[in-house]
Design a protein around this motif. Structure first.
Motif, PDB file in Angstrom:
ATOM      1  N   VAL A 587       0.857  -1.190   0.000  1.00  0.00           N
ATOM      2  CA  VAL A 587       0.000   0.000   0.000  1.00  0.00           C
ATOM      3  C   VAL A 587       0.886   1.229   0.000  1.00  0.00           C
ATOM      4  O   VAL A 587       2.045   1.195   0.400  1.00  0.00           O
ATOM      5  CB  VAL A 587      -0.916   0.070   1.238  1.00  0.00           C
ATOM      6  N   GLU A 608      -3.749   1.024  -2.834  1.00  0.00           N
ATOM      7  CA  GLU A 608      -3.040  -0.247  -2.846  1.00  0.00           C
ATOM      8  C   GLU A 608      -2.481  -0.478  -4.235  1.00  0.00           C
ATOM      9  O   GLU A 608      -2.928   0.129  -5.213  1.00  0.00           O
ATOM     10  CB  GLU A 608      -3.976  -1.384  -2.428  1.00  0.00           C
ATOM     11  N   ILE A 618      -7.976   2.579  -1.862  1.00  0.00           N
ATOM     12  CA  ILE A 618      -8.456   1.524  -0.968  1.00  0.00           C
ATOM     13  C   ILE A 618      -9.919   1.770  -0.628  1.00  0.00           C
ATOM     14  O   ILE A 618     -10.347   2.910  -0.447  1.00  0.00           O
ATOM     15  CB  ILE A 618      -7.589   1.484   0.300  1.00  0.00           C
ATOM     16  N   TYR A 674      -2.933  -5.981   4.003  1.00  0.00           N
ATOM     17  CA  TYR A 674      -1.815  -5.035   4.108  1.00  0.00           C
ATOM     18  C   TYR A 674      -0.909  -5.270   5.300  1.00  0.00           C
ATOM     19  O   TYR A 674       0.018  -4.507   5.527  1.00  0.00           O
ATOM     20  CB  TYR A 674      -2.341  -3.580   4.164  1.00  0.00           C
TER      21      TYR A 674
END
Ligand code: SF4
Ligand code: SF4
Lengths: 751, 317
Positions: A587, A608, A618, A674
């Protein structure tokens, strides 16, 4: 130098005592020395083992040592107050008892403080008081007060002895030559010239004026050691006058007993008459009544107010299973009996007066015990300790032995002194010769001030002693057992763009998770076919190994756009191997701040990276916002990210640094995609921290409040000014004496 | 704050994560106390020996040693711009005494020396008793400091009251002055090892204890310098102790991190015997909605101790 017949006759009564010790005398000295030797052994035990050998423990931290301390300082009042006052009032009958009173003062003031040393844990560090002393502490007041008092009472005793010392110089004793040279030296060349007589009388008046407030101060300071604490039974405003009164009461009592003893053993019936006993007895009675009044007032107030803690102390005193009989003795018998015995002419005889005095003195020792122990046994929080010796105090043999030793030294010193100088002044002064002390001020103004030399030298504090340092040897305990299970947990961390892998290695022991330190952990990344080694790290004390990922990875992302990381621990003799992996999508996060009207916002922008390497905003994942603090992270809010954006209010009420700088962290936490990805930024919108205020002067600070310093300086210099003057004048008397001697010699030569 | 349990799990996760980042040590300003080469600081080539909490000796470069316990003058001043406070949640305490164990092992104290004491308090006959763990309150108007004749016990700018065992003369006046029975005396030899060679004594570690001097809970300033929580806080299984810097308005019990002002205001915190004017630095959250019955606290005690507690709390059954 001429002495009148009366003086010579007086001396005749003392000559035998001064010249021989006598069979009983030797017996007495041997007994005392034995007690002192035993006490020395007890002292050695305490010094070598520490205060465990006493009955004192964490709650009752002070015991009979401190009771003895107050007691001895108390009886020292005999000389200071009684003889001081009697002298200034020119009471005719005082002469025979003055020296005893003053000797009591000096001897007791020498013994008393040593009990404070005994109750100290680190005797060898007393000098710290000189180097680090804090004027705010009542103990330091005490050090100043008692040392000044001791010197003052020495001077007082000495001045009152000068005439007799001169007499002894002129009438050498037959036994030992060294004694005569001491007399000669100490008599300061006193030849009773008019000038010398005037100066000496003046000095005695002056010092008796100084010694009275000083004595009152000493005992007040002593009372304040207790009064300044927040303890029930101690924290009382009348404590200082109460102590002063109790002290004179016991001092008078001891004086009566001492009078009686010397009258008996030295056959001084002609000097110490029944009148002396009656007068002092009546003084004792009045003091007893006043002491009873203070006691009553103190306990009545406490009982009436009935504050919980005060009541607990009272219960202790009135409970027959604890202190009732002691209390009954000290507060009822010790007050009422002396009063009744002395007040009724029918009972009043030398024996009853002495008996009353003995009761008073014992009661006052018990009283000191009751001031200290029951209060300490009643802490504000419950006294919680299952160890019986902690819960209640009883003096150990060491404490009793050292108490006995103190009394023995006291008696011995007194006895030896009575062998050195007549215990009753032989050279009487004609009252008409004594100058009126009210003229002193004028005299001082005229003559002395000019000549006072003020020269002070400041000593540097002794250099602190070095501690001998020893080696610490630590033994490593090796265990050889079957390997136990280990657990590895891999975490991905994106810290403002730096990518890290951390692996935490733990094991279970007794149901508790323990980190494994110093183990090798290897980090891998999954390529198209196999995993490749990224690097290795060893675990720290928290069981964590860290690896910083390079900026660019040569491995393509998988079809989900993720990288697959893994970590492994190979295991060793003690621990089994373990593994862990994590699938992470990269990310990119950015933190900015914005202000809309009055609202201050934190804006997070997060995208991302998909499998093709493109950035996509995102959607849906929750971002959590923190402020890092000393020990941990303070959460200030959380917000789902929509279209790559998440905004929250800035925590404006949270203190930052001196200008309000507040670091903010936005984070995806333990996110399936993430991992732990975070970004941080700092903004000065927090509450600025006011600058540190350092208070330099105060009761609890390094330096004392100025008024305290000034008061101390003024008091001390006042007293010491007089002491210095006294010493200076003694030398003057000496000087005058030499001149007089020369004149005498010259005149006899011409004859 | 009232639904501690529901938010508990989340906080637990946070604790781990926070711990992890803290150790990396490249973080924000507040974490600059964290030691280790990563934390920056110039290599000076000069090595200093440090005693880690578990008693092993480690050697660090002096340049990294802004987390070393301070000695001498510095130790008397305190950590700049900090003001340490503690909040004790009485509603969670069940007298497990793990804090004491942690404290004793961290300070290498023998079992008989207890710097944390446990009371079973009962305010009146009609109310229920509750467990009351008590460290030193680090008073802001400390009676113990006022009376010390040699300044061996002193108040620092960070709120901590420490004892210099090299200076204390053992007069015990501070023990008489402390209204909370917080101080204990080393009556005999406490049996602690001497300092390793070349290491200067630091009052911040309260180690080694010496015979004839006083000891007490020291709020672990040596740990604070390393950005670590005192051992009582981390060893409590129920998260009773919250510790932190009032200047950051944040306290934490290791798993939960909350604003100090909100915690004490919303939970009606009080300071014990405030009326004495000692201004303690330890706050108590009243024992309301308790997690445990007070009787749970008797579980691991010896019979005579239970009896004593019952007597103190006026419990007749
Ligand atoms: S609790 Fe006692 S020892 Fe601790 S600071 Fe307050 S007065 Fe001093
Ligand atoms: S016992 Fe030590 S710390 Fe306490 S008042 Fe005395 S010198 Fe100070």
């Amino acid at each position: 130098m001429e002495y009148n017949n009366k003086t010579i006759k007086n001396y005749e009564d003392f000559k035998p005592q001064l010249e021989s010790i006598g069979r009983y005398g030797y017996f007495f000295i041997t007994a005392m020395v034995m007690i002192i030797a035993w006490g020395t052994y007890a002292l050695y035990t305490q010094l070598s083992k520490g205060q465990v050998v006493t009955g004192m423990r964490d709650y009752v931290i002070w015991g009979i040592y401190d009771a003895n301390f107050i007691f001895f300082i108390g009886i020292s009042y005999a000389g200071a107050l009684i003889s001081g006052i009697l002298h200034l009032m020119r009471v005719e009958w005082r002469h025979p008892i003055l020296r005893m009173a003053e000797t009591i003062t000096v001897v007791s003031t020498m013994i008393g403080p040593s009990y404070i040393f005994l109750s100290m844990g680190r005797l060898e560090r007393v000098w710290h008081i000189l180097v680090y002393g804090r004027i705010q502490s009542p103990i330091v007041w005490d050090v100043f007060a008692i040392s000044t008092y001791l010197i003052g009472s020495f001077i007082f005793l000495y001045l009152a002895c000068v005439r007799d010392l001169a007499f002894m110089r002129d009438h050498p004793v037959g036994v030992a030559k060294w004694r005569n040279s001491i007399y000669k030296f100490m008599s300061a060349g006193y030849r009773d010239t008019p000038k010398q007589r005037e100066l000496l009388n003046q000095l005695i008046d002056l010092i008796s004026i100084v010694i009275i407030p000083l004595a009152i101060l000493v005992h007040s300071v002593l009372a304040w050691i207790f009064g300044m604490t927040l303890r029930p039974g101690w924290h009382s405003t009348i404590f200082a006058p109460y102590f002063v009164l109790a002290a004179i009461y016991s001092g008078t009592g001891v004086l009566i007993i001492v009078m009686f003893v010397f009258r008996k053993i030295y056959h001084l019936e002609a000097h110490i008459t029944k009148n002396h006993f009656t007068y002092l007895g009546i003084l004792l009675m009045i003091l007893g009544a006043l002491y009873g009044y203070f006691t009553f007032s103190e306990y009545l107030t406490n009982w009436y107010g009935s504050v919980k803690w005060d009541m607990e102390v009272l219960y202790r005193l009135f409970d027959t299973s604890t202190y009732w009989w002691w209390f009954f003795f000290s507060a009822f018998i010790g007050v009422l009996l002396p009063i009744i015995l002395i007040a009724m002419p029918r009972f009043r005889s030398i024996k009853t007066i002495v008996f009353a005095a003995m009761i008073a003195v014992t009661a006052l020792w018990v009283k000191r015990y009751l001031i200290i122990i029951p209060t300490l046994e009643t802490p504000l929080l419950p006294l919680h300790d299952v160890r019986p010796e902690f819960a209640s105090y009883s003096p150990s043999w060491v404490e009793w032995s050292l108490t006995a030793m103190g009394i023995a030294i006291w008696l011995l010193l007194f006895f030896l002194f009575s062998k050195f100088l007549p215990i009753i002044p032989v050279v009487r002064v004609n009252s008409a010769d004594e100058r009126d002390y009210f003229k002193l001020r004028k005299l001082a103004k005229e003559r002395i001030l000019r000549r006072m030399i003020s020269k002070t030298r400041r000593d540097k504090g002794p250099v602190a002693g070095m501690l001998i340092l020893l080696f610490l040897t630590s033994a490593l305990v090796c265990r050889a057992e079957d390997p136990v299970h280990s657990r590895l947990k891999l975490e991905f961390l994106n810290k403002s763009g730096t990518h890290l892998l951390t692996a935490k290695l733990t094991s279970k022991k007794d149901d508790q998770t323990i980190p494994l330190e110093g183990m090798q952990v290897s980090f891998f990344i999954q390529g198209v076919k196999d995993k490749t080694l990224l690097g290795k790290g060893s675990t720290d004390e928290a069981g964590k190994a860290t690896f910083t990922l390079p900026d660019k990875l040569d491995v393509p992302r998988n079809k989900d756009g993720k990288y697959l990381y893994s970590a492994s621990f190979e295991g060793n003799k003690e621990y089994q191997s373990s593994e862990s992996s994590a699938e992470i999508r990269d990310v990119f996060m950015k933190l900015t701040f914005s202000q809309k009207d009055s609202a201050k916002l934190i804006n997070l922008f997060a995208v991302e990276i998909n499998e093709k390497g493109d950035s996509v905003p995102i959607e849906g994942s929750t971002a959590i916002f923190y402020v890092p603090r000393t020990f941990s992270y303070l959460k200030i809010g959380e917000q789902p990210v929509k279209g790559g954006h998440a905004d929250i209010d800035f925590p404006v009420t949270l203190p930052g640094d001196s200008v309000g700088n507040l670091p903010i962290i936005a984070k995806f936490e333990d996110n399936d995609n993430y991992g732990n990805s975070e970004v941080s930024a700092t903004m000065a919108w927090g509450k600025p921290l006011p600058p540190m205020v350092i208070i330099k002067r105060g009761l609890g600070d390094t330096n004392a409040p100025l008024w305290m310093v000034y008061t101390l300086i003024v008091l001390l210099s006042l007293v010491w000014f007089h002491f210095t003057y006294a010493i200076f004048t003694i030398f003057r008397i000496r000087h005058l004496g030499k001149a007089a001697l020369q004149e005498e010699n010259a005149s006899s030569a011409t004859k | 704050m009232n639904d501690n349990n529901s938010s508990r799990r989340k906080f637990l996760k946070l604790g781990l994560a926070a711990g992890a980042t803290a150790l990396i040590g490249a973080g924000g300003k507040a974490l600059s106390a964290v030691s280790g080469p990563e934390a920056g600081g110039k290599e000076t080539g000069e090595k200093v020996k440090l005693l880690s909490p578990d008693g092993t000796l480690v050697e660090v470069d002096k340049g990294h040693c802004h987390s070393c316990p301070a000695t001498g003058k510095e130790a008397r001043q305190g950590i700049p711009n900090k003001k340490m406070v503690m909040v004790v949640d009485l509603a969670r305490c069940r007298n497990a005494r793990k804090c004491l164990e942690g404290c004793q092992s961290m300070h290498h104290l023998p079992p008989k020396i207890e710097w944390i004491k446990f009371f079973l308090l009962r305010d009146s006959k009609d109310t229920s008793p509750y467990w009351f763990p008590k460290p030193c309150f680090q008073c802001n108007n400390p009676p113990c400091v006022k009376v010390c004749p040699v300044g061996a016990t002193f108040k620092r700018t960070d709120g901590i009251v420490l004892i210099d065992n090299d200076r204390c003369i053992g007069c015990k006046f501070c023990m008489a002055a402390c209204p909370y029975s917080s101080r204990v005396f080393n009556w005999g030899n406490p049996g602690q090892d001497a300092l390793p060679e070349g290491k200067k004594y630091s009052p911040e570690t309260s180690w080694p204890q010496k015979v004839g001097t006083v000891g007490k809970c020291d709020f672990c300033p040596d740990m604070v310098r390393q950005g670590k929580l005192p051992s009582c806080v981390t060893s409590c299984p129920n998260g009773v102790y919250f510790y932190g810097d009032k200047n950051e308005d944040t306290v934490t019990n290791g798993t939960e991190t909350v604003r100090f002002s909100e915690l004490v205001q919303q939970r009606a915190a009080y300071r014990y015997m405030e009326e004495l004017g000692t201004e303690p630095g330890v706050y108590y959250l009243p024992p309301v909605n308790r997690l445990f019955d007070y009787k749970v606290g008797f579980q691991e005690l010896k019979p005579e101790e239970i009896d004593l507690y019952k007597k103190e709390a006026n419990l007749s059954e």
